[in-house]
Design an enzyme around this catalytic site. Structure first.
Site, mmCIF file in Angstrom:
data_model
loop_
_atom_site.group_PDB
_atom_site.id
_atom_site.type_symbol
_atom_site.label_atom_id
_atom_site.label_comp_id
_atom_site.label_asym_id
_atom_site.label_seq_id
_atom_site.Cartn_x
_atom_site.Cartn_y
_atom_site.Cartn_z
ATOM 1 N N LEU A 32 -29.671 -0.524 2.463
ATOM 2 C CA LEU A 32 -30.207 -1.304 2.637
ATOM 3 C C LEU A 32 -29.022 -2.085 3.639
ATOM 4 O O LEU A 32 -30.370 -2.171 4.902
ATOM 5 C CB LEU A 32 -30.611 -2.555 1.699
ATOM 6 C CG LEU A 32 -31.378 -3.793 2.205
ATOM 7 C CD1 LEU A 32 -32.272 -3.385 2.710
ATOM 8 C CD2 LEU A 32 -31.283 -4.653 0.616
ATOM 9 N N TYR A 70 -26.126 -2.921 -16.182
ATOM 10 C CA TYR A 70 -26.944 -2.894 -14.769
ATOM 11 C C TYR A 70 -27.984 -4.303 -14.607
ATOM 12 O O TYR A 70 -27.678 -5.471 -14.180
ATOM 13 C CB TYR A 70 -27.984 -2.333 -14.139
ATOM 14 C CG TYR A 70 -28.216 -1.693 -13.134
ATOM 15 C CD1 TYR A 70 -26.826 -2.769 -11.529
ATOM 16 C CD2 TYR A 70 -29.317 -1.699 -12.228
ATOM 17 C CE1 TYR A 70 -27.514 -2.625 -10.445
ATOM 18 C CE2 TYR A 70 -29.913 -1.873 -11.588
ATOM 19 C CZ TYR A 70 -29.094 -2.579 -10.349
ATOM 20 O OH TYR A 70 -29.696 -2.583 -9.568
#
Length: 290
Positions: free
Chosen positions: A13, A127
């Site tokens: 990103l 996560y």
């Protein structure tokens, strides 16, 4: 000129934002990764911000290896939660708007309809749990925040499912890909464009007060099997994609079976048009192969 700090700028990103940044002469970007700024240190973050007059921090940094996180919980928490608290603290102290990127993995996957922003998070693994802790750190520390949950991110950069499928599609005659995990791919280029649009929208509206949590992925719904099949078809690879179940694919972390995100809020508040996932694969593959 609006000044924007990007953390984790070498990831998918961050790199896409860097690629787009040249088109926006009204915005000044500061691109940092671990070499330039250690976000696990509050002092380092505070010192970096001094005298720069930063208006926005976009946190693209994350510990994203879902399986390794199961064996390295402390390392995952350091980046996904503790470092996020540092950014939120520094942002709050300096009246900076924090845009933080989160994940569909904060949800359990028990839904059968797309998840809205106000539905209860129930992460299944390290996560997802550490990413949700990061979200909560932002909410409790920095009033001016935008949390963007996204899913199945891919781009021409770094490691991701699309690039893996392209490589294996050339090396193998057939591949087994799970068909019982449902979500939506997100082209990082599109998410990067949306982030810049959000910044410009907030800049233009002095009374903006719609801070909070948003969802962004490309439009549509598919399985990893569907995604892999479309990648092979678009790339003209001859590799056959075979449907398998999650139980046939052994991994340390449990994945949500359904993690489609409802994007009505981000489309309404920021008047963002979101492309369908199928239409974006060709755009990405062209960038990789040209």
């Amino acid at each position: 000129m609006t000044k924007i700090l990007i953390t984790g700028s070498k990831g998918q990103l961050g790199t896409e934002i860097k690629e787009l940044s040249a088109k926006f002469s009204n915005l000044q970007f500061f691109f940092t990764d671990i070499e330039e700024l250690d976000i696990s240190s509050l002092d380092a973050v505070s010192n970096y911000l001094k005298n720069k007059q930063i208006s926005y921090i976009v946190n693209c940094a994350a510990y994203t290896n879902v399986d390794q996180a199961e064996e390295n919980e402390d390392a995952a928490r350091l980046i996904n939660a503790d470092a996020v608290k540092n950014l939120a603290t520094a942002a709050s102290q300096n009246n900076i708007t924090l845009i933080h990127i989160s994940t569909d993995y904060v949800f359990s996957g028990d839904n059968s309809t797309p998840y809205t922003e106000d539905q209860k998070a129930k992460p299944m693994g390290v996560y997802g749990r550490t990413k949700f802790e990061g979200e909560e750190n932002v909410r409790s520390t920095c009033k001016k925040h935008i949390i963007i949950r996204t899913s199945w991110l891919y781009s021409p950069f770094g490691k991701n499912f699309l690039k893996t499928m392209l490589r294996l599609g050339k090396e193998k005659d057939s591949l087994g890909v799970v068909s019982d995990q449902i979500g939506t791919p997100t082209y990082a280029h599109d998410l990067a464009s949306a982030i810049i649009r959000i910044i410009e929208s907030i800049d233009k509206n002095s009374k903006f007060n719609d801070f909070g949590t948003y969802h962004y992925s490309n439009e549509g719904v598919c399985s990893w099997y569907d995604f892999a099949t479309e990648i092979q078809n678009t790339s003209k690879n001859k590799c056959k994609i075979n449907s398998i179940e999650s139980m046939d694919f052994q991994c340390l972390a449990k994945r949500p079976y359904y993690s489609v995100l409802n994007k009505s809020k981000i489309k309404h508040i920021f008047t963002i048009e979101i492309p369908h996932w199928r239409s974006r694969i060709e755009h990405c593959i062209k960038r990789i192969t040209e």
